[in-house]
Scaffold this active site. Structure first.
Site, PDB file in Angstrom:
ATOM      1  N   HIS A 168       2.545   4.256  -3.720  1.00  0.00           N
ATOM      2  CA  HIS A 168       2.492   5.678  -3.339  1.00  0.00           C
ATOM      3  C   HIS A 168       3.570   6.024  -2.327  1.00  0.00           C
ATOM      4  CE1 HIS A 168      -1.300   5.491  -5.359  1.00  0.00           C
ATOM      5  NE2 HIS A 168      -1.852   4.721  -4.445  1.00  0.00           N
ATOM      6  N   HIS A 175      -3.011   7.128  -9.282  1.00  0.00           N
ATOM      7  CA  HIS A 175      -3.025   5.710  -9.652  1.00  0.00           C
ATOM      8  C   HIS A 175      -2.677   5.509 -11.109  1.00  0.00           C
ATOM      9  CE1 HIS A 175      -5.460   5.911  -6.015  1.00  0.00           C
ATOM     10  NE2 HIS A 175      -4.938   4.736  -5.756  1.00  0.00           N
TER      11      HIS A 175
END
Ligand SMILES: Nc1ncnc2c1ncn2[C@@H]1O[C@H](COP(=O)(O)OP(=O)(O)O)[C@@H](O)[C@H]1O
Ligand SMILES: Nc1ncnc2c1ncn2[C@@H]1O[C@H](COP(=O)(O)OP(=O)(O)O)[C@@H](O)[C@H]1O
Ligand SMILES: [Mg+2]
Ligand SMILES: [Mg+2]
Ligand SMILES: [Mg+2]
Ligand SMILES: [Mg+2]
Lengths: 206, 337, 337, 206
Positions: C60, C223
């Site tokens: 991320h 995700h």
């Protein structure tokens, strides 16, 4: 010859470039940055918009305005090159009668502008590789007694041959030069649009 | 749209709509002349300061519009995607940022950019009497340099140059000094890039080149043009060597030299990979005895959504490092302010 | 590597090698405990200051390691790609940054993250007596909220929260005040995301989901998980409405409200598209009578190389805006310093 | 039963999970984040490393160490869940003789840990949907006179059935819950790894 004929040429050329935009961009994808078709299309659509809005008293004003429009709307390499071509082409015709001879001189002036800006030499794999044989063929045709149309037809045929001969060349100018040896085997986009320009002139002028 | 996956509306509107977004997102930094597609430093012109203008085709964001602001550029001219801007734009920008101290044009070495900037400089000098100097960046070692060719492309060093020269202009250095500094930076910098994927020019609608799943292009520029060599995919360690070795050999940098090391993403490569690449680059520089004075890692000079990266090394002395560290306050680079 | 195009070496080493790169690129900001995969603010612990810890799966970036530094986090724990870190990491970080004023855990609402942070907080309290409070972010309106489910995901608001709460901690606010503020920020924020492409988890070696050339996923998380809805590709204008409408309906925001508007890229989307999207988002907010106090546009909370974006709106008052404007000095967000 | 048997179980399970890592990740790709296989593999390789390094005096120490290792190495949802399972499973066997009955009680304690951490209910489409029928089948087998192996075989069979029955369910816990109705039609990864765990136990214990 009237201003009208030259305006018709530019309109015909704009249509031709619009129809060939994807093709020119395809050629530019292989050895450049995939924008030659949209560049030419954008520029000549702008030229058509000018023609729709303005009426011109003389051929040289028409052509100079077309050149300035290309300079202002195209960008990239082709903008200054074709823009300068039309600027000088027009300037050379100022005050002159339109004949096979004067157009021949003007074409030479225009191509001189391309060389002044781009510094290309024969065999560099650029639009000059279409222009150079075209100028020679034009002069030879005029010397052999051709009229304007005949000379333009000869020039267009020579340009097409020059365009085809760019295929095996290794580029030394423009973006294609970054590819080095890998630029060989591809046709130069600018030599292709130059050929379209002359073919359109042969169809509409003279 | 067939084959093109982008967050856009009409491909013809990409540049102007993105400029609208930039203007809305950074009202404190910039104002945008949407008609001419020029991003201005909000408080330009700055009296007595040399004006710095750059520009080029769009698709390289944040460069150049994102580098407008105190400590960097006064104006950036945005062309169509991958197409240099037109002389009218540079002329308008030159007149607008000229505050009496002259204007420097920062031009990446592409035929189109050079010609369009040249025409603008001629016209600005003729029309408004503005003193204009130009620097042309040409740091890409992937391209063989020669008098008979278009020469090398201007790539990563342009970002570092705009920052460093921006700081010098902010200090009040003269046009000639700023131009000399710019040439020094360009002369001290070298870059090399690679791509894992092509990009798609919006108006073209399909990828500029096709790469198989197990291939990469080495020696690419920043316009989605194919590179010098197509190679099988390789681990990051080997990719780093493919980029760093030719750079080090070219200048040449020598043991004990100090550099700014810049690992740049091409637009579609996430930070996690860029940091991983930076780790590899550092090992190679350590092994070569090169000291890293400063670093920059991120997507700064991009090719639309292309995946890949480039490495730029800029040999620095104390003056360059001080100028690098000086405050900068732009949408794309900001520190000390 | 078959089908996976990434600048990596062994997939098993991605996280640790990227952390090495981060440490090398930002020696002024952070120091990294490579053994435990913890990124620390260089000068942590800061006496008297509440310690702020976040963490989560990697992939991320710049979140969270890039948000460590003055005015934001004291430590970030990096898990494997898309896998929450383990309690040992949060325990070590908690002990290290505790300077007597207690520690706040900033946790995104995923079952794994919540459980691992919970175990760490229990253990830290038991072992070292450290006072730990937690805030769990759950701003993703794509997910139906319910007492009987895992609840909403924590996404974009986490970035804004870490900045704002970081400023409050820097001011010397108490643990309880900082925790209350964090809850307020989470309660005032909502997000919605979409993807044009899937991403590929390095260890999995192939895309998590397949999207046809003319499809997009709406309602994705961060995700690489599939979203709630697969729709035909649409112009940016329509995509913006698909993201903004559910966000506006959920809080609900009302006319005259002031927000921080955050257009976030998923990692593979270039700035030119994000600015274009921001332009669309602004039109929608203008039409809804929402005032934009501040904005953030860029790739800040990503899903590896996924193409796509998310929109986060955070309703703000003067206190929140002041905290947003306060200096921050991290690798990923920096101003006023 | 010796510590050795339990160590063998864990080694067998580690091999099984390694062989099924891609499959578990594949299942997790459909309704999660594509990491369940690598999570379990990483965790159990670490458990094997511990077994290689340390010798354990008692079953409960072995199992507790396995649980702590999973907590420390896995992360995600499965780390705390399986970690807590082994911690409580081991704790429940402390000081006890290993029999079908004590193992049954210990399994219940372990699964209690999973519920305490994860708060799943039957039908939420989680590993608990494999564990719950397994516990029932185990108890019934023991009540019907089965030995440890027989009870574990019954448990593994019931787990497999519970795993299969997760397919049509709409997830209410874990990442799959974010998909809402779209989670139906896919098998839960955690219920799959739970079944592998019990099948391995039936092969190696008792
Ligand atoms: N120095 C030059 N002299 C003459 N023609 C050139 C030169 N450089 C490039 N060209 C021509 O320009 C063409 C490319 O034009 P275009 O794609 O519109 O611009 P750009 O290269 O900036 O993207 C080439 O195919 C070539 O014919
Ligand atoms: N609250 C819960 N209770 C029980 N099991 C759960 C819960 N949440 C998730 N799980 C199980 O965990 C599995 C996913 O594990 P894994 O992929 O390793 O972790 P993550 O979801 O964090 O990526 C799911 O398939 C499910 O069986
Ligand atoms: Mg081109
Ligand atoms: Mg171009
Ligand atoms: Mg996970
Ligand atoms: Mg998972």
């Amino acid at each position: 010859m009237a201003v009208e004929n030259f305006a018709n040429w530019l309109r015909d050329l704009a249509n031709t470039l619009h129809d060939n935009a994807a093709y020119l961009t395809e050629l530019d994808s292989a050895i450049g940055d995939a924008d030659h078709g949209s560049n030419m299309d954008r520029g000549f659509q702008a030229v058509v918009a000018v023609l729709d809005e303005t009426s011109f008293d003389s051929v040289d004003e028409l052509l100079k305005k077309a050149g300035m429009t290309l300079v202002s709307k195209v960008g990239g390499a082709s903008g200054p090159l074709y823009g300068t071509f039309f600027l000088r082409f027009g300037t050379a015709l100022a005050g002159a009668e339109v004949t096979a001879e004067t157009v021949g001189e003007a074409l030479k002036a225009g191509v001189g502008g391309i060389l002044a800006r781009g510094k290309a030499e024969l065999g560099d794999k650029t639009m000059y590789d279409a222009w150079a044989p075209a100028l020679t063929a034009y002069d030879e045709a005029v010397a052999g007694g051709s009229d304007l149309r005949g000379a333009l037809v000869a020039a267009a045929e020579a340009a097409a041959k020059g365009r085809d001969e760019t295929v095996p060349l290794v580029a030394r100018k423009g973006r294609a030069s970054y590819l080095g040896e890998r630029s060989a085997g591809h046709q130069d986009p600018g030599a292709t649009s130059t050929t379209l320009l002359l073919e359109s002139a042969a169809r509409t002028l003279g | 749209m067939g084959g093109m996956k982008k967050l856009i509306n009409d491909p013809a509107d990409v540049v102007s709509e993105a400029l609208r977004g930039l203007a809305l997102a950074h009202p404190d930094h910039v104002r945008v002349d949407h008609e001419n597609r020029i991003v201005y430093r909000k408080d330009a012109p700055r009296s007595g300061k040399v004006g710095l203008i750059s520009g080029g085709g769009s698709g390289h964001e944040p460069m150049h519009g994102g580098f407008v602001g105190p400590g960097m550029l006064d104006a950036a001219c945005a062309g169509e995607v991958f197409t240099s801007p037109v002389p009218d734009q540079m002329m308008a920008a030159t007149k607008e940022v000229d505050a009496g101290a002259g204007v420097l044009h920062i031009v990446k070495n592409y035929t189109g950019d050079v010609m369009n900037f040249e025409m603008a400089a001629e016209l600005a000098a003729a029309e408004a009497g503005t003193e204009v100097l130009s620097v042309v960046t040409d740091d890409d070692v992937a391209v063989q340099d020669s008098l008979y060719t278009a020469g090398r492309r201007g790539v990563g060093v342009t970002v570092l140059l705009e920052k460093i020269v921006g700081a010098a202009a902010e200090q009040g250095r003269s046009l000639q000094e700023v131009a000399d500094l710019a040439k020094k930076v360009n002369g001290n910098g070298r870059s090399m890039g690679m791509a894992l994927t092509s990009c798609t020019v919006p108006a073209a609608g399909k990828p500029t080149f096709e790469l198989a799943e197990n291939e990469m292009e080495v020696g690419i520029g920043i316009h989605g043009e194919p590179g010098r060599q197509r190679l099988p995919l390789a681990p990051a360690k080997d990719v780093a060597a493919l980029l760093v070795d030719p750079v080090l050999q070219d200048l040449p940098y020598s043991q004990g030299d100090s550099v700014i090391a810049f690992v740049n993403g091409m637009g579609g490569t996430p930070l996690i990979e860029l940091y991983l690449m930076y780790n590899e680059v550092r090992q190679l520089l350590d092994a070569a005895g090169i000291t890293v004075a400063r670093s920059l890692v991120g997507n700064y000079i991009t090719s639309l959504e292309m995946a890949g990266c480039s490495v730029t090394l800029l040999k620095v002395d104390d003056d360059l490092v001080r100028l690098w560290d000086a405050p900068v306050n732009t949408p794309g680079l900001r520190w000390g302010a």
